[in-house]
Design a protein around this motif. Structure first.
Motif, mmCIF file in Angstrom:
data_model
loop_
_atom_site.group_PDB
_atom_site.id
_atom_site.type_symbol
_atom_site.label_atom_id
_atom_site.label_comp_id
_atom_site.label_asym_id
_atom_site.label_seq_id
_atom_site.Cartn_x
_atom_site.Cartn_y
_atom_site.Cartn_z
ATOM 1 N N TYR A 56 26.334 49.292 49.928
ATOM 2 C CA TYR A 56 25.369 49.452 48.837
ATOM 3 C C TYR A 56 25.874 48.782 47.568
ATOM 4 O O TYR A 56 25.165 47.999 46.942
ATOM 5 C CB TYR A 56 25.105 50.933 48.591
ATOM 6 C CG TYR A 56 24.252 51.200 47.377
ATOM 7 C CD1 TYR A 56 22.879 51.039 47.422
ATOM 8 C CD2 TYR A 56 24.830 51.607 46.183
ATOM 9 C CE1 TYR A 56 22.103 51.282 46.307
ATOM 10 C CE2 TYR A 56 24.070 51.843 45.070
ATOM 11 C CZ TYR A 56 22.701 51.686 45.136
ATOM 12 O OH TYR A 56 21.943 51.926 44.024
ATOM 13 N N PHE A 57 27.097 49.096 47.185
ATOM 14 C CA PHE A 57 27.622 48.523 45.948
ATOM 15 C C PHE A 57 27.862 47.024 46.079
ATOM 16 O O PHE A 57 27.709 46.280 45.102
ATOM 17 C CB PHE A 57 28.888 49.252 45.519
ATOM 18 C CG PHE A 57 28.603 50.627 44.985
ATOM 19 C CD1 PHE A 57 27.852 50.806 43.845
ATOM 20 C CD2 PHE A 57 29.076 51.747 45.646
ATOM 21 C CE1 PHE A 57 27.569 52.065 43.359
ATOM 22 C CE2 PHE A 57 28.805 53.019 45.172
ATOM 23 C CZ PHE A 57 28.047 53.180 44.016
ATOM 24 N N GLY A 58 28.203 46.559 47.264
ATOM 25 C CA GLY A 58 28.323 45.121 47.473
ATOM 26 C C GLY A 58 26.984 44.418 47.366
ATOM 27 O O GLY A 58 26.873 43.346 46.778
ATOM 28 N N ALA A 59 25.944 45.025 47.915
ATOM 29 C CA ALA A 59 24.617 44.423 47.867
ATOM 30 C C ALA A 59 24.040 44.434 46.460
ATOM 31 O O ALA A 59 23.356 43.494 46.047
ATOM 32 C CB ALA A 59 23.679 45.155 48.815
ATOM 33 N N VAL A 60 24.295 45.494 45.704
ATOM 34 C CA VAL A 60 23.795 45.565 44.331
ATOM 35 C C VAL A 60 24.399 44.452 43.484
ATOM 36 O O VAL A 60 23.710 43.825 42.679
ATOM 37 C CB VAL A 60 24.088 46.955 43.722
ATOM 38 C CG1 VAL A 60 23.914 46.967 42.224
ATOM 39 C CG2 VAL A 60 23.202 47.992 44.354
ATOM 40 N N SER A 61 25.676 44.164 43.679
ATOM 41 C CA SER A 61 26.302 43.104 42.891
ATOM 42 C C SER A 61 25.911 41.717 43.383
ATOM 43 O O SER A 61 26.019 40.748 42.634
ATOM 44 C CB SER A 61 27.823 43.256 42.921
ATOM 45 O OG SER A 61 28.297 43.083 44.236
ATOM 46 N N PHE A 62 25.422 41.606 44.606
ATOM 47 C CA PHE A 62 25.078 40.315 45.198
ATOM 48 C C PHE A 62 23.599 39.970 45.044
ATOM 49 O O PHE A 62 23.223 38.818 45.213
ATOM 50 C CB PHE A 62 25.462 40.347 46.682
ATOM 51 C CG PHE A 62 25.304 39.052 47.408
ATOM 52 C CD1 PHE A 62 26.096 37.961 47.106
ATOM 53 C CD2 PHE A 62 24.364 38.915 48.410
ATOM 54 C CE1 PHE A 62 25.961 36.770 47.781
ATOM 55 C CE2 PHE A 62 24.209 37.732 49.087
ATOM 56 C CZ PHE A 62 25.015 36.655 48.768
ATOM 57 N N ARG A 63 22.768 40.939 44.704
ATOM 58 C CA ARG A 63 21.328 40.700 44.748
ATOM 59 C C ARG A 63 20.827 39.688 43.738
ATOM 60 O O ARG A 63 19.791 39.052 43.943
ATOM 61 C CB ARG A 63 20.572 42.015 44.615
ATOM 62 C CG ARG A 63 20.374 42.476 43.224
ATOM 63 C CD ARG A 63 19.521 43.693 43.142
ATOM 64 N NE ARG A 63 20.042 44.470 42.026
ATOM 65 C CZ ARG A 63 19.785 45.700 41.816
ATOM 66 N NH1 ARG A 63 19.001 46.344 42.637
ATOM 67 N NH2 ARG A 63 20.288 46.314 40.786
ATOM 68 N N ASP A 64 21.509 39.484 42.628
ATOM 69 C CA ASP A 64 21.062 38.498 41.643
ATOM 70 C C ASP A 64 21.113 37.071 42.189
ATOM 71 O O ASP A 64 20.349 36.213 41.768
ATOM 72 C CB ASP A 64 21.924 38.576 40.384
ATOM 73 C CG ASP A 64 21.736 39.896 39.650
ATOM 74 O OD1 ASP A 64 20.674 40.521 39.820
ATOM 75 O OD2 ASP A 64 22.670 40.297 38.926
#
Length: 82
Positions: A56-64
């Motif tokens: 989750y935290f990896g995806a949140v930082s990667f979504r931009d």
């Protein structure tokens, strides 16, 4: 998916993994059965809890970086799998 939903999912996966590993360790000898079941269950459950949280935290930082073409990526992955 909110953080509360993620944590509930992670706890559910951890409990499932704990139960599977406890049952799987029942093949051990009776001397090591309880200790092995708790050890295997704790490790398995901890990793099943941490994996969705880390994802989750990896995806949140990667979504931009991926929001412009994520639908195409999903389309091609599903096309390949289908």
């Amino acid at each position: 998916m909110s953080l509360a939903e993620l944590l509930l999912l992670a706890v559910g996966l951890a409990m499932d993994a704990f139960a599977v590993s406890v049952c799987g360790s029942m093949v051990l000898t009776p001397d090591n059965r309880l200790r092995g079941a708790l050890r295997f269950g704790s490790w398995f459950g901890a990793f099943q809890f941490l994996m969705p949280v880390i994802g989750y935290f990896g995806a949140v930082s990667f979504r931009d970086y991926i929001t412009e073409y994520d639908h195409w990526l999903a389309f091609f992955l599903l096309l390949y799998l289908g």
